[in-house]
Design a protein around this motif. Structure first.
Motif, PDB file in Angstrom:
ATOM      1  N   ALA A   1       0.940  -1.438  -0.011  1.00 57.07           N
ATOM      2  CA  ALA A   1      -0.191  -0.163   0.182  1.00 57.07           C
ATOM      3  C   ALA A   1       0.995   0.951   0.123  1.00 57.07           C
ATOM      4  O   ALA A   1       1.553   1.299   1.104  1.00 57.07           O
ATOM      5  N   SER A   2       0.835   1.930  -1.134  1.00 57.46           N
ATOM      6  CA  SER A   2       2.196   2.592  -1.458  1.00 57.46           C
ATOM      7  C   SER A   2       2.300   4.120  -0.841  1.00 57.46           C
ATOM      8  O   SER A   2       2.934   4.438  -0.407  1.00 57.46           O
ATOM      9  N   ALA A   3       1.076   4.433  -1.087  1.00 58.63           N
ATOM     10  CA  ALA A   3       0.349   5.829  -1.062  1.00 58.63           C
ATOM     11  C   ALA A   3      -1.265   5.897  -0.622  1.00 58.63           C
ATOM     12  O   ALA A   3      -1.551   5.379  -0.598  1.00 58.63           O
ATOM     13  N   PRO A   4      -1.453   7.382  -0.072  1.00 62.43           N
ATOM     14  CA  PRO A   4      -2.768   6.999   0.657  1.00 62.43           C
ATOM     15  C   PRO A   4      -3.724   8.022  -0.789  1.00 62.43           C
ATOM     16  O   PRO A   4      -2.864   8.144  -1.938  1.00 62.43           O
ATOM     17  N   ASP A   5      -4.714   7.870  -0.662  1.00 67.76           N
ATOM     18  CA  ASP A   5      -5.597   7.956  -1.658  1.00 67.76           C
ATOM     19  C   ASP A   5      -5.719   9.114  -2.774  1.00 67.76           C
ATOM     20  O   ASP A   5      -6.224   8.795  -3.812  1.00 67.76           O
ATOM     21  N   ARG A   6      -5.441  10.173  -1.584  1.00 65.88           N
ATOM     22  CA  ARG A   6      -4.960  11.213  -2.849  1.00 65.88           C
ATOM     23  C   ARG A   6      -4.506  11.059  -3.749  1.00 65.88           C
ATOM     24  O   ARG A   6      -4.437  11.894  -5.502  1.00 65.88           O
TER      25      ARG A   6
ATOM     26  N   LYS B   1      -4.345   8.320  -5.924  1.00 69.25           N
ATOM     27  CA  LYS B   1      -4.805   7.169  -6.518  1.00 69.25           C
ATOM     28  C   LYS B   1      -4.291   6.501  -7.458  1.00 69.25           C
ATOM     29  O   LYS B   1      -3.770   5.881  -8.600  1.00 69.25           O
ATOM     30  N   GLU B   2      -4.617   7.924  -8.414  1.00 67.69           N
ATOM     31  CA  GLU B   2      -4.670   7.837 -10.335  1.00 67.69           C
ATOM     32  C   GLU B   2      -3.097   7.508 -10.208  1.00 67.69           C
ATOM     33  O   GLU B   2      -2.424   6.873 -11.484  1.00 67.69           O
ATOM     34  N   PHE B   3      -2.153   8.324  -9.993  1.00 67.90           N
ATOM     35  CA  PHE B   3      -0.532   8.236  -9.771  1.00 67.90           C
ATOM     36  C   PHE B   3       0.042   6.989  -9.653  1.00 67.90           C
ATOM     37  O   PHE B   3       0.670   6.483 -10.464  1.00 67.90           O
ATOM     38  N   TYR B   4      -0.462   6.743  -8.818  1.00 71.42           N
ATOM     39  CA  TYR B   4       0.167   4.955  -7.881  1.00 71.42           C
ATOM     40  C   TYR B   4      -1.080   4.208  -8.999  1.00 71.42           C
ATOM     41  O   TYR B   4       0.570   3.464  -9.246  1.00 71.42           O
ATOM     42  N   GLU B   5      -1.976   4.035  -9.471  1.00 73.14           N
ATOM     43  CA  GLU B   5      -2.748   2.900 -10.002  1.00 73.14           C
ATOM     44  C   GLU B   5      -1.973   2.981 -11.298  1.00 73.14           C
ATOM     45  O   GLU B   5      -1.113   2.213 -11.682  1.00 73.14           O
ATOM     46  N   SER B   6      -1.684   4.291 -12.207  1.00 77.14           N
ATOM     47  CA  SER B   6      -0.725   4.271 -13.471  1.00 77.14           C
ATOM     48  C   SER B   6       0.594   3.481 -13.400  1.00 77.14           C
ATOM     49  O   SER B   6       1.233   2.872 -14.726  1.00 77.14           O
ATOM     50  N   ARG B   7       0.850   3.504 -12.836  1.00 79.04           N
ATOM     51  CA  ARG B   7       2.338   3.202 -11.786  1.00 79.04           C
ATOM     52  C   ARG B   7       2.351   1.404 -11.354  1.00 79.04           C
ATOM     53  O   ARG B   7       3.993   0.753 -11.111  1.00 79.04           O
ATOM     54  N   GLY B   8       1.551   0.883 -11.494  1.00 80.69           N
ATOM     55  CA  GLY B   8       0.945  -0.792 -11.366  1.00 80.69           C
ATOM     56  C   GLY B   8       2.016  -0.368  -8.962  1.00 80.69           C
ATOM     57  O   GLY B   8       2.458  -1.552  -9.184  1.00 80.69           O
ATOM     58  N   HIS B   9       0.676   0.272  -8.216  1.00 83.84           N
ATOM     59  CA  HIS B   9       0.987   0.842  -7.079  1.00 83.84           C
ATOM     60  C   HIS B   9      -0.579  -0.017  -6.384  1.00 83.84           C
ATOM     61  O   HIS B   9      -1.342   0.530  -7.627  1.00 83.84           O
ATOM     62  N   LEU B  10      -1.032   0.444  -5.685  1.00 84.66           N
ATOM     63  CA  LEU B  10      -1.840   0.200  -4.692  1.00 84.66           C
ATOM     64  C   LEU B  10      -2.119   1.412  -3.805  1.00 84.66           C
ATOM     65  O   LEU B  10      -0.876   2.076  -3.380  1.00 84.66           O
ATOM     66  N   THR B  11      -3.298   1.938  -3.271  1.00 86.17           N
ATOM     67  CA  THR B  11      -3.865   3.108  -2.702  1.00 86.17           C
ATOM     68  C   THR B  11      -4.372   1.875  -1.071  1.00 86.17           C
ATOM     69  O   THR B  11      -5.346   0.804  -1.491  1.00 86.17           O
ATOM     70  N   PRO B  12      -4.630   2.318   0.116  1.00 88.96           N
ATOM     71  CA  PRO B  12      -5.810   1.814   0.455  1.00 88.96           C
ATOM     72  C   PRO B  12      -7.084   1.497   0.098  1.00 88.96           C
ATOM     73  O   PRO B  12      -7.618   0.600  -0.147  1.00 88.96           O
ATOM     74  N   THR B  13      -8.022   1.986  -0.695  1.00 88.32           N
ATOM     75  CA  THR B  13      -9.068   2.411  -1.612  1.00 88.32           C
ATOM     76  C   THR B  13      -8.748   1.171  -2.488  1.00 88.32           C
ATOM     77  O   THR B  13      -9.037  -0.354  -2.281  1.00 88.32           O
ATOM     78  N   LEU B  14      -7.660   0.868  -3.260  1.00 89.36           N
ATOM     79  CA  LEU B  14      -7.059  -0.012  -4.344  1.00 89.36           C
ATOM     80  C   LEU B  14      -7.204  -1.523  -3.452  1.00 89.36           C
ATOM     81  O   LEU B  14      -7.962  -2.306  -3.606  1.00 89.36           O
ATOM     82  N   LEU B  15      -6.721  -1.397  -2.214  1.00 84.64           N
ATOM     83  CA  LEU B  15      -6.628  -2.462  -1.984  1.00 84.64           C
ATOM     84  C   LEU B  15      -7.785  -2.897  -1.019  1.00 84.64           C
ATOM     85  O   LEU B  15      -7.654  -4.377  -1.079  1.00 84.64           O
TER      86      LEU B  15
END
Ligand SMILES: [Zn+2]
Ligand SMILES: [Zn+2]
Length: 256
Positions: A179-184, A186-200
């Motif tokens: 869970a690499s970063a907080p949800d704010r 989300k778009e940036f981290y998701e596009s680089r193949g990572h999760l935020t709490p909501t995605l988790l």
């Protein structure tokens, strides 16, 4: 099975180490915070290292552990997928940046590298190891590790969402997931193949739907500058799912 979290962060400092896990003192998964976390005697006990992918924060200490094993005239086993082998031999252990530890000393190289195939069980030091593909920006596998007494952990490595196929193939008692970063972000981290709490949360819901249970969950690969936000959002996810989720820290011991 005794799992020690050596590094749980995505950025390194005196107090934050890059990703690395130690299992029963002999098996390492990812080598971002390996040599910087262990004494020489503890390093000498290591039998094998599994690498999830080629990114620097997961392979950083491979040259360092190779130098130490070379000093002890010993060899160490490293296991990973073909792209990691190619990256290490081309860019890092290439005779320019670091010695060619996969070839030297001739006849008995310091690193004995085994290229593994996803979805084929590999027997390593008495453990059954299953590599399963996850969704990251470069080829990446998570590892399901089953101890001789039947304890099962799955570590995802770096991954974005869409893990249903992965969940179908595993059945862990303990899930170590990112869970690499907080949800704010989300778009940036998701596009680089990572999760935020909501995605988790979505991935854990999908796990529960497919498997009928939730394992013990520990999150790692935290951005240290955003850790308090991540922790607060993870606590909310745990409450929504009515299931405890631990946030990993350096030195954390997990027993199965
Ligand atoms: Zn990565
Ligand atoms: Zn990473």
């Amino acid at each position: 099975m005794n799992i020690q979290l050596l590094g749980v962060h995505s950025c390194e400092s005196q107090n934050t180490k890059l990703t690395s896990l130690l299992i029963d003192d002999i098996l390492v998964v990812d080598a971002g915070g390996l040599t910087s976390s262990l004494s020489f005697p503890a390093q000498q006990k290591i039998k094998a290292i599994l690498l999830t992918h080629q990114h620097y924060d997961h392979i950083k200490d491979v040259p360092a552990i190779a130098f130490n094993f070379a000093m002890w005239n010993a060899a160490i086993d490293i296991y990973s997928i073909l792209p990691v082998y190619e990256t290490l031999t081309t860019h890092l252990l290439n005779g320019k940046l670091y010695p060619k530890f996969l070839e030297q000393p001739q006849g008995n190289p310091t690193i004995k590298f085994t290229i593994i195939e996803p979805y084929q069980i590999e027997r390593i030091e008495g453990y059954n190891v299953l590599a399963v593909k996850v969704n990251h920006s470069v080829p990446t596998v998570g590892y399901q590790i089953t101890s001789p007494d039947g304890k099962v952990v799955f570590y995802t490595g770096d991954t974005g969402p869409g893990l249903a196929d992965c969940w179908e193939r595993i059945a862990p008692q303990l899930l170590i997931i990112e869970a690499s970063a907080p949800d704010r972000f989300k778009e940036f981290y998701e596009s680089r193949g990572h999760l935020t709490p909501t995605l988790l949360k979505q991935e854990l819901s999908s796990f529960q739907k497919l498997k009928g249970y939730l394992p013990q969950v520990v999150v790692v690969h935290l951005n240290p500058g955003l850790e308090e936000e991540i922790k607060a959002e993870i606590a909310a996810v745990a409450e929504d799912l009515n299931h405890p989720i631990s946030v990993g820290y350096e030195g954390m011991q997990l027993r199965l």
